[in-house]
Design a protein around this motif. Sequence first.
Motif, PDB file in Angstrom:
ATOM      1  N   GLU A   1       1.232  14.393   7.358  1.00 38.72           N
ATOM      2  CA  GLU A   1       0.302  14.808   6.314  1.00 38.72           C
ATOM      3  C   GLU A   1       0.540  13.975   5.062  1.00 38.72           C
ATOM      4  N   ASP A   2      -0.563  13.602   4.387  1.00 41.19           N
ATOM      5  CA  ASP A   2      -0.447  12.892   3.119  1.00 41.19           C
ATOM      6  C   ASP A   2      -0.040  13.874   2.027  1.00 41.19           C
ATOM      7  N   GLU A   3       0.892  13.440   1.193  1.00 40.63           N
ATOM      8  CA  GLU A   3       1.331  14.253   0.062  1.00 40.63           C
ATOM      9  C   GLU A   3       0.541  13.840  -1.171  1.00 40.63           C
ATOM     10  N   SER A   4       0.033  14.830  -1.884  1.00 43.76           N
ATOM     11  CA  SER A   4      -0.701  14.535  -3.111  1.00 43.76           C
ATOM     12  C   SER A   4       0.290  14.225  -4.220  1.00 43.76           C
TER      13      SER A   4
ATOM     14  N   HIS B   1       8.477   8.155   1.426  1.00 49.30           N
ATOM     15  CA  HIS B   1       7.675   7.149   0.722  1.00 49.30           C
ATOM     16  C   HIS B   1       7.715   5.861   1.538  1.00 49.30           C
TER      17      HIS B   1
ATOM     18  N   ASP C   1       0.860  -1.190   0.000  1.00 44.24           N
ATOM     19  CA  ASP C   1       0.000   0.000   0.000  1.00 44.24           C
ATOM     20  C   ASP C   1       0.896   1.240   0.000  1.00 44.24           C
TER      21      ASP C   1
ATOM     22  N   LYS D   1       2.544   4.869  -0.285  1.00 47.61           N
ATOM     23  CA  LYS D   1       2.014   6.224  -0.049  1.00 47.61           C
ATOM     24  C   LYS D   1       3.179   7.147   0.294  1.00 47.61           C
TER      25      LYS D   1
ATOM     26  N   ARG E   1       4.309   2.941   7.849  1.00 46.77           N
ATOM     27  CA  ARG E   1       3.818   4.285   8.191  1.00 46.77           C
ATOM     28  C   ARG E   1       3.466   4.392   9.664  1.00 46.77           C
TER      29      ARG E   1
ATOM     30  N   GLN F   1       4.125  10.588   2.423  1.00 44.05           N
ATOM     31  CA  GLN F   1       3.641  11.451   3.505  1.00 44.05           C
ATOM     32  C   GLN F   1       4.734  12.426   3.923  1.00 44.05           C
ATOM     33  N   ARG F   2       4.299  13.526   4.512  1.00 37.78           N
ATOM     34  CA  ARG F   2       5.217  14.542   5.021  1.00 37.78           C
ATOM     35  C   ARG F   2       5.209  14.486   6.553  1.00 37.78           C
ATOM     36  N   TYR F   3       6.401  14.362   7.131  1.00 37.19           N
ATOM     37  CA  TYR F   3       6.556  14.285   8.580  1.00 37.19           C
ATOM     38  C   TYR F   3       7.320  15.513   9.067  1.00 37.19           C
TER      39      TYR F   3
END
Length: 363
Positions: A352-355, A311, A269, A271, A318, A273-275
């Motif tokens: 936050e999820d990154e588009s 990533h 899966d 994805k 995650r 994300q920004r940490y």
Amino acid sequence: MSETSARILVPVGESSTFRNTAAYATREARRVASETGEEATVHFVYPVRWQLVDELERSASEEVADILDRARVWAAEDLDYDDDGEIDDDGVPVSIETAVVGEDRYLFSPSDFADVLLEYARDRDLGRIIVDPEYQPGGSAPMLQPLELELSRSDRIVEEAPVDRVVERGRFPSRSNLSKALVMFGASFSFYLLLAGVLDTFNLLTGAVSAGIVTTVFSRITFRETPKAGRLLRRTGRFILYVPYLLWEILKANIEVAYIILHPSLPIDPKIQRYRAAIWDDLSVTTLANSITLTPGTLTVDVDRDSLVIHSLTGSARDGLADGTLERAVRFIYYGRAAARIPSPRERGTVEDESVPPTPEEP
């Protein structure tokens, strides 16, 4: 809001232009007050990150107190006060205040620093903010321009102090630069010999030459503060403890990725994300970013001024990042056990999820 104000806030921190910025702020407060009749006051304000500045809060607080004391002394000199606190000439009186803000918050980005500074300015009706051109509220990461941008979005007058940056032209190396050079040389020389594996004359000579070149080129830009022997030894000891922990995390991640590869349904899966990690200085950010990349299933894609873009291959990877296990371990290296009190990224709400832009279709 008028075009100028004699009520001034100056964010302060250790810098080569701090002295000149303090002088400019006090002169401006007096000048504007003499022209407008407004009460003149200058507030020197230090935003702190007690949880992240140092493993020894007492040491950090002493440094902050010293900086604010210097601001007071310099202001008194610039305003020509005598020993009784009276102005020697007929100049307009200027009130000098110092304060510490941000102890109860987690300051990460320029907007976080701007929020606490603007809140202080609004509470005390300070209409003008003068920023030191060398001021770096994020520690080692240059943040002046984005901080000024965040501050200017308010109704305050924001300007950078028009002072010259100091250029070191000393004939002889200072004690600070000598300490940086010695640490850089020792680290480079030791690493060279470790890779060589043989302590013969050739390796000792070439190692010394290589370390000398590295020291000459990089020592002044690698360290933003003077290395302290006690702190360096503590961090080295904690890093030695960190290595087996990192190897254990890498082993577990390898097993998980191997299971996924061998599983018939390939349960991935992915994805991005920004940490927003609770660390700042270059070395700790580099350690965390590389540790994440070395752990199979996660990859540090980018490092922004206040966050890491990562990533991840699976939801469990995650979850581990959000729980802050590696981040907490890196904080232990550089800030000590007290840093374990800082909440995880999940608890801080800094994930936050990154588009990801869609893949363009074939024509």
